[in-house]
Design a protein around this motif. Structure first.
Motif, PDB file in Angstrom:
ATOM      1  N   ALA A 131       0.720  -1.354   0.249  1.00  0.00           N
ATOM      2  CA  ALA A 131      -0.003   0.067   0.026  1.00  0.00           C
ATOM      3  C   ALA A 131       0.822   1.320  -0.017  1.00  0.00           C
ATOM      4  O   ALA A 131       0.640   2.352  -0.828  1.00  0.00           O
ATOM      5  CB  ALA A 131      -0.903  -0.133   1.222  1.00  0.00           C
ATOM      6  N   HIS A 181      -6.807   3.845  -0.949  1.00  0.00           N
ATOM      7  CA  HIS A 181      -5.561   4.870  -0.990  1.00  0.00           C
ATOM      8  C   HIS A 181      -5.241   5.547  -2.316  1.00  0.00           C
ATOM      9  O   HIS A 181      -4.943   6.609  -2.617  1.00  0.00           O
ATOM     10  CB  HIS A 181      -4.704   4.254  -0.264  1.00  0.00           C
ATOM     11  N   VAL A 232     -12.899   7.438   6.021  1.00  0.00           N
ATOM     12  CA  VAL A 232     -11.952   7.713   4.720  1.00  0.00           C
ATOM     13  C   VAL A 232     -11.923   8.951   4.402  1.00  0.00           C
ATOM     14  O   VAL A 232     -10.849   9.564   4.294  1.00  0.00           O
ATOM     15  CB  VAL A 232     -12.251   6.780   3.775  1.00  0.00           C
ATOM     16  N   THR A 279     -14.840   6.613  -3.020  1.00  0.00           N
ATOM     17  CA  THR A 279     -14.543   5.559  -1.989  1.00  0.00           C
ATOM     18  C   THR A 279     -15.769   5.001  -1.479  1.00  0.00           C
ATOM     19  O   THR A 279     -15.976   3.748  -1.005  1.00  0.00           O
ATOM     20  CB  THR A 279     -13.605   6.034  -0.810  1.00  0.00           C
ATOM     21  N   HIS A 313      -3.893   0.234   8.450  1.00  0.00           N
ATOM     22  CA  HIS A 313      -5.182  -0.219   8.476  1.00  0.00           C
ATOM     23  C   HIS A 313      -5.434  -1.622   8.177  1.00  0.00           C
ATOM     24  O   HIS A 313      -6.086  -2.494   8.925  1.00  0.00           O
ATOM     25  CB  HIS A 313      -6.138   0.634   7.421  1.00  0.00           C
ATOM     26  N   ALA A 319      -7.447   0.037  -4.249  1.00  0.00           N
ATOM     27  CA  ALA A 319      -7.744   0.002  -2.898  1.00  0.00           C
ATOM     28  C   ALA A 319      -8.007   1.719  -2.746  1.00  0.00           C
ATOM     29  O   ALA A 319      -7.783   2.159  -3.541  1.00  0.00           O
ATOM     30  CB  ALA A 319      -6.678  -0.436  -2.002  1.00  0.00           C
ATOM     31  N   TYR A 337     -16.774   2.982   6.980  1.00  0.00           N
ATOM     32  CA  TYR A 337     -15.904   3.568   6.248  1.00  0.00           C
ATOM     33  C   TYR A 337     -15.798   5.130   6.103  1.00  0.00           C
ATOM     34  O   TYR A 337     -15.200   5.668   5.112  1.00  0.00           O
ATOM     35  CB  TYR A 337     -15.880   2.959   4.771  1.00  0.00           C
ATOM     36  N   ALA A 385      -3.124   3.252   4.970  1.00  0.00           N
ATOM     37  CA  ALA A 385      -3.750   1.747   4.605  1.00  0.00           C
ATOM     38  C   ALA A 385      -2.821   0.686   4.828  1.00  0.00           C
ATOM     39  O   ALA A 385      -3.658  -0.236   5.219  1.00  0.00           O
ATOM     40  CB  ALA A 385      -4.015   1.849   2.792  1.00  0.00           C
TER      41      ALA A 385
END
Length: 400
Positions: free
Chosen positions: A62, A119, A321, A141, A348, A117, A318, A345
């Motif tokens: 990530a 990010h 984010v 997202t 996380h 993903a 979420y 990320a």
């Protein structure tokens, strides 16, 4: 001008679509867990370990993916990640032993999930907007949960009607087709801020970040976010509901509706982050998430309690984010968003790996999940307290 605006929102839409697909595939391990335990005799801790290893692989990739997307644009990462997930789905459909599961899901899927993903999408979308930045990030997202609203129940129907192997074959085909579509759609010109590459390299940027207190605040709160969301809920909610006596389809529908409220929560938090204090908003989100776990502990035989948890947790899952991304831009600068979100990320994913393993271990030990939910309550509130500390930190955005 109109074409430029349309191009920006097209990228938002593409991000929404691919996250919807990939995050749905990630979450199916919860649906597959009882089936694999019955067919192969695998323990839940073993399957959870595979999920945890997948998250660790994601964590390793990530930070570099988040940093590189600013230099090269999202297309090579999105397309490559989708193809990796497609190949892993084919291997999953044909696996006969545990080592194949670890290679297909933990390793290959981990690579794909680490690249395709949030990010990467955040780093691609945020620089495109001066106004409504939070809303754009929130919409893009939100795909990470919106797709699950429809797809998870469909997956449950496929599992009952055709079997889990056939389901993974369908996944593979869809991922390959979406990869081809993204290769074409993401060929649009990048925004000016996306073209400019950092003069500093990854390690110089990382060294700069570790000296900033605000980075540590968002990192550790986001790591706890991983434990209390992806780790315990995405991996263990459906097995927990099954242990509580809920049929598989009911559990899948509950998860699907949770994802729908998750989508609303992400868009709403993105909208609010453009209009109110981001630190206060993030603190509220974490504390409310922690309180929602109290409801989850009382869902046995109570569909009303399950519905309440579905709404409450969905809104505060979420939704961290877009608010976290906004705080990073304000305190560290737009140019540091990609690498910072990538490192976050990773944290996380490590937090989620701990949650996924912890839940499986406790279930094998005690045949219950209550201790995991209590830990989640405490850690979510701690994340809120860490986030509130940002209120006392002075923004020092990096301009070059």
């Amino acid at each position: 001008m109109g074409k430029n605006i349309s191009s920006k929102w097209l990228i938002v839409g593409v991000g929404f679509m691919i996250l919807g697909l990939v995050y749905t595939i990630r979450s199916t391990i919860g649906l597959m867990m009882p089936l694999w335990s019955e067919e192969f005799g695998w323990s839940r801790s073993m399957i959870s370990s595979g999920g945890a290893l997948c998250l660790i692989v994601m964590a390793m990739i990530a930070p570099f993916a988040g940093s590189a997307v600013d230099k090269y644009g999202p297309r090579p990462f999105v397309v490559g990640g989708l193809l990796a997930v497609a190949i892993s789905a084919v291997l999953m459909a044909t696996m006969q032993s545990a080592w194949m599961f670890f290679i297909a899901f933990s390793l290959l899927s981990g690579v794909g999930f680490g690249v395709v993903a949030m990010h990467v999408i955040v780093a691609a979308v945020s620089p495109l907007f001066d106004e409504n930045k939070g809303l754009a990030v929130g919409i893009a997202t939100a795909g990470s949960t919106a797709g699950q609203l429809l797809i998870i129940p469909i997956v449950a129907i496929f599992l009952v009607s055709f079997g889990w192997r056939e389901t993974y074959i369908v996944y593979a085909v869809v991922c390959a087709l979406v990869a081809l579509l993204c290769w074409k759609l993401l060929a649009a010109p990048k925004a000016k801020n996306n073209i400019a590459a950092h003069q500093s390299n990854f390690w110089q940027d990382a060294k700069y970040l570790v000296k900033k207190p605000v980075f540590h605040a968002v990192f550790w709160s986001f790591t706890l976010c991983g434990f209390t969301s992806t780790g315990v809920v995405e991996t263990h909610l459906m097995p927990y509901l099954a242990a509580c006596g809920y049929p598989t389809l009911d559990g899948a529908l509950s998860y699907g509706f949770l994802s729908g409220f998750n989508m609303i929560g992400m868009m709403l938090s993105g909208y609010l982050s453009d209009r109110m204090n981001k630190v206060l908003l993030l603190t509220i989100i974490y504390i409310m998430r922690g309180l929602s776990f109290i409801v989850l502990m009382f869902v046995v035989g109570d569909y009303a309690a399950l519905a309440l948890f579905t709404v409450a947790f969905g809104l505060f899952d979420y939704s961290t984010v877009p608010v976290t991304a906004g705080i990073i831009v304000e305190h560290l600068g737009q140019k540091m968003l990609g690498i910072t979100m990538g490192i976050l990320a990773a944290g996380h994913a490590l937090g989620a790996a701990a949650g996924a393993y912890y839940g499986g271990y406790l279930f094998d030990l005690f045949a219950r999940y209550e201790e995991m939910w209590i830990a989640s309550i405490i850690l979510a509130i701690v994340a809120g307290a860490i986030s509130f500390a940002i209120k006392f930190m002075r923004p020092t955005p990096r301009m070059a």
